[in-house]
Enzyme design. Structure first.
Site, short mmCIF file in Angstrom:
data_model
loop_
_atom_site.label_atom_id
_atom_site.label_comp_id
_atom_site.label_asym_id
_atom_site.label_seq_id
_atom_site.Cartn_x
_atom_site.Cartn_y
_atom_site.Cartn_z
N GLY A 239 55.19 100.25 103.43
CA GLY A 239 54.81 99.46 104.59
C GLY A 239 53.35 99.11 104.73
O GLY A 239 52.99 98.34 105.63
N GLU A 274 56.79 104.88 99.14
CA GLU A 274 57.58 103.73 98.68
C GLU A 274 56.85 102.39 98.90
O GLU A 274 57.33 101.53 99.64
CB GLU A 274 58.90 103.67 99.45
CG GLU A 274 59.73 104.92 99.39
CD GLU A 274 60.95 104.85 100.31
OE1 GLU A 274 60.97 104.06 101.28
OE2 GLU A 274 61.91 105.59 100.05
N GLY A 276 55.69 98.62 98.37
CA GLY A 276 56.19 97.41 97.71
C GLY A 276 55.10 96.35 97.76
O GLY A 276 54.40 96.09 96.79
N CYS A 343 64.89 69.53 102.49
CA CYS A 343 65.30 68.76 103.66
C CYS A 343 65.54 69.67 104.86
O CYS A 343 66.68 69.90 105.28
CB CYS A 343 66.54 67.94 103.33
SG CYS A 343 66.21 66.84 101.95
N GLU A 344 64.45 70.24 105.34
CA GLU A 344 64.44 71.10 106.51
C GLU A 344 63.06 70.97 107.14
O GLU A 344 62.06 71.05 106.41
CB GLU A 344 64.58 72.59 106.12
CG GLU A 344 65.89 73.00 105.51
CD GLU A 344 67.00 73.23 106.52
OE1 GLU A 344 66.72 73.29 107.74
OE2 GLU A 344 68.15 73.31 106.08
N TYR A 372 57.84 89.71 97.80
CA TYR A 372 58.79 88.95 98.63
C TYR A 372 58.63 87.45 98.39
O TYR A 372 58.78 86.64 99.31
CB TYR A 372 58.62 89.33 100.12
CG TYR A 372 58.71 90.82 100.34
CD1 TYR A 372 59.94 91.46 100.30
CD2 TYR A 372 57.56 91.61 100.51
CE1 TYR A 372 60.04 92.84 100.45
CE2 TYR A 372 57.65 92.99 100.66
CZ TYR A 372 58.89 93.59 100.64
OH TYR A 372 58.99 94.95 100.78
C1 LIG Z 1 61.13 97.32 102.03
C2 LIG Z 1 61.06 98.79 101.94
C3 LIG Z 1 59.93 99.42 101.41
C4 LIG Z 1 58.70 98.67 100.97
O1 LIG Z 1 58.01 98.10 102.03
P1 LIG Z 1 56.60 97.41 101.78
O2 LIG Z 1 56.20 96.93 103.11
O3 LIG Z 1 56.81 96.30 100.82
O4 LIG Z 1 55.68 98.46 101.24
C5 LIG Z 1 59.96 100.79 101.31
N1 LIG Z 1 61.03 101.52 101.70
C6 LIG Z 1 62.13 100.94 102.20
C7 LIG Z 1 63.28 101.78 102.59
C8 LIG Z 1 62.19 99.56 102.34
O5 LIG Z 1 63.28 99.00 102.85
#
Ligand SMILES: *Cc1c(COP(=O)(O)O)cnc(C)c1O
Length: 419
Positions: A239, A274, A276, A343-344, A372
């Site tokens: 996150g 985690e 991303g 077309c939106e 993303y």
């Molecule tokens: C999407 C997600 C992440 C990654 O979130 P980021 O904001 O991209 O770091 C981690 N854990 C879970 C369970 C997620 O759904």
């Protein structure tokens, strides 16, 4: 920090001019920087160095197999949310023992696949899911390692669509019901309780929500201990935000400095993180070509060849991506909407942008599109998906070919009566 910089007015990806890559690979095009990916992964490794940890890259941010292989080779694990992501993670060489599996809607088949693969743990989001995992595990004659994803009811102060830790969210188990759920899990014959998981949202630009959420989770860990349920693994989710538009988000070290001291009196044997977006986000750009310029009485438009099917974040979350020319110029600054060919009316990449006037045929780079971006792309309006390129130093590699028209009906079966 990233490695998309200007040299003599030309935008480079590491040591390669973006325009040179486009000559070979066309537009719209995702370009990633090898060095940026590594730098972000290493920032997490260094930040959590003092604690036994696994960094589980969230595949939903970017699941190109070459990117996954790059992360795997450098010690990354995976956070997956579907059987498809599990497949890609394993295929890229991410060890099963470094894979955690979240998501509110795991099917029996997906659960069986993960059990047979012997992943590190399931992050379970409901009592029904616990029962399903127990049932499938019993059928396979194995024990299922689990954590419960708890919802600490903390506002991450981000876009509602990417907030996941509030009471009204579909994710996780409300923290006040967690103890009861753990007790229930303990009674299930083929469930092995390993951890606690939380993930409160994405693009979080303050440390405070992480700390507040963790504190609530640690109170739960204490309660569990007293109830004879021992928690070995703490999964703090992802996150961490990135800099889209002068957001100045905290970095992994700020995060570890804020949370590791809170863990002193606990004896977790593993912390799982985690990330991303904070690994992939500004490691990628989307390059697009200006097709047409259009002047309406109250608006000026630059119509480009990338649309919401290639990058949906602006349309879906009204999110801001910086958009810059691939070759700098000194023309007059104008106020424009940069829009796609779909077309939106919701198909735009940027609105009310003050940029040097763009000419037909010129290239623009949509920054911070590595997370993303491609993973959320579609073929809406029957547009083949773009290509992806990985740059390493002065070399570049096409890591996904551009789709062709024939890809658009690849799986179609025409009923006999229509032939
Ligand atoms: C999407 C997600 C992440 C990654 O979130 P980021 O904001 O991209 O770091 C981690 N854990 C879970 C369970 C997620 O759904």
């Amino acid at each position: 920090m990233h490695y998309f910089k200007y040299k003599n007015s030309e935008l480079y990806a590491e040591d390669v001019p973006v325009s040179k890559i486009v000559e070979k690979a066309g537009t719209p095009l995702y370009i990633y920087s090898h060095k940026t990916f590594l730098q972000h992964l290493n920032a997490y490794k260094n930040a959590f160095n003092g604690y036994n940890h696994t960094i589980c890259f969230a595949l939903k941010a970017n699941s190109n197999s070459a990117i996954l292989r790059l992360l795997a080779k450098n010690g990354s694990g995976a956070d997956v949310v579907s059987g498809g992501e599990l497949f890609l993670a394993l295929k890229a060489g991410i060890p099963a023992k470094k894979i955690v599996y979240a998501g509110v809607g795991k099917t029996d088949d997906e659960i069986a696949y993960a059990l047979k693969s012997r992943i590190l743990m399931f992050n379970v989001e409901s009592a029904d899911e616990l029962k399903a995992i127990n049932r499938v595990a019993a059928r396979l004659g194995v024990n299922a390692p689990i954590a419960l994803r708890v919802n600490p009811d903390i506002d991450p102060k981000t876009h509602p669509y990417i907030s996941t830790g509030l009471k009204e969210s579909k994710f996780g188990i409300p923290i006040e019901d967690a103890l009861e759920h753990y007790r229930f899990a303990k009674k299930l014959s083929n469930i092995e309780i390993l951890g606690i998981h939380k993930h409160i949202g994405s693009q979080i630009t303050k440390i405070r929500p992480f700390v507040d959420a963790l504190k609530k989770v640690l109170v739960l860990a204490d309660n569990l201990q007293r109830s004879g349920i021992n928690i070995k693994h703490l999964d703090v989710g992802g996150g961490l935000g990135i800099d889209y538009n002068n957001d100045s988000p905290p970095n992994p070290e700020d995060l570890s400095k804020a949370i590791l001291p809170l863990l002193k009196k606990y004896n977790f044997n593993l912390i799982i993180i985690e990330p991303g977006r904070s690994i992939a986000g500004n490691a990628g750009i989307l390059v697009t070509k200006a097709l047409y310029l259009k002047h309406h009485p109250k608006k000026e438009f630059v119509i480009v060849d990338a649309g919401m099917n290639d990058l949906i974040r602006p349309s879906l979350y009204n999110s801001f991506h910086n958009i810059v020319p691939v070759r700098k110029n000194s023309r007059k600054k104008v106020n424009v909407d940069i829009v796609g060919p779909i077309c939106e009316s919701g198909d735009f990449l940027g609105k009310n942008r003050k940029i040097n006037r763009v000419m037909q045929g010129e290239l623009l780079a949509v920054m911070s599109a590595g997370a993303y971006g491609f993973t959320m792309s579609s073929t809406y309006n029957s547009r083949p998906r773009p290509a992806e390129v990985l740059v390493k130093g002065n070399k570049f590699f096409i890591i996904r070919e551009r789709e062709e028209y024939s890809d658009l009906d690849r799986r179609i079966k025409m009923p006999e009566f229509l032939k």
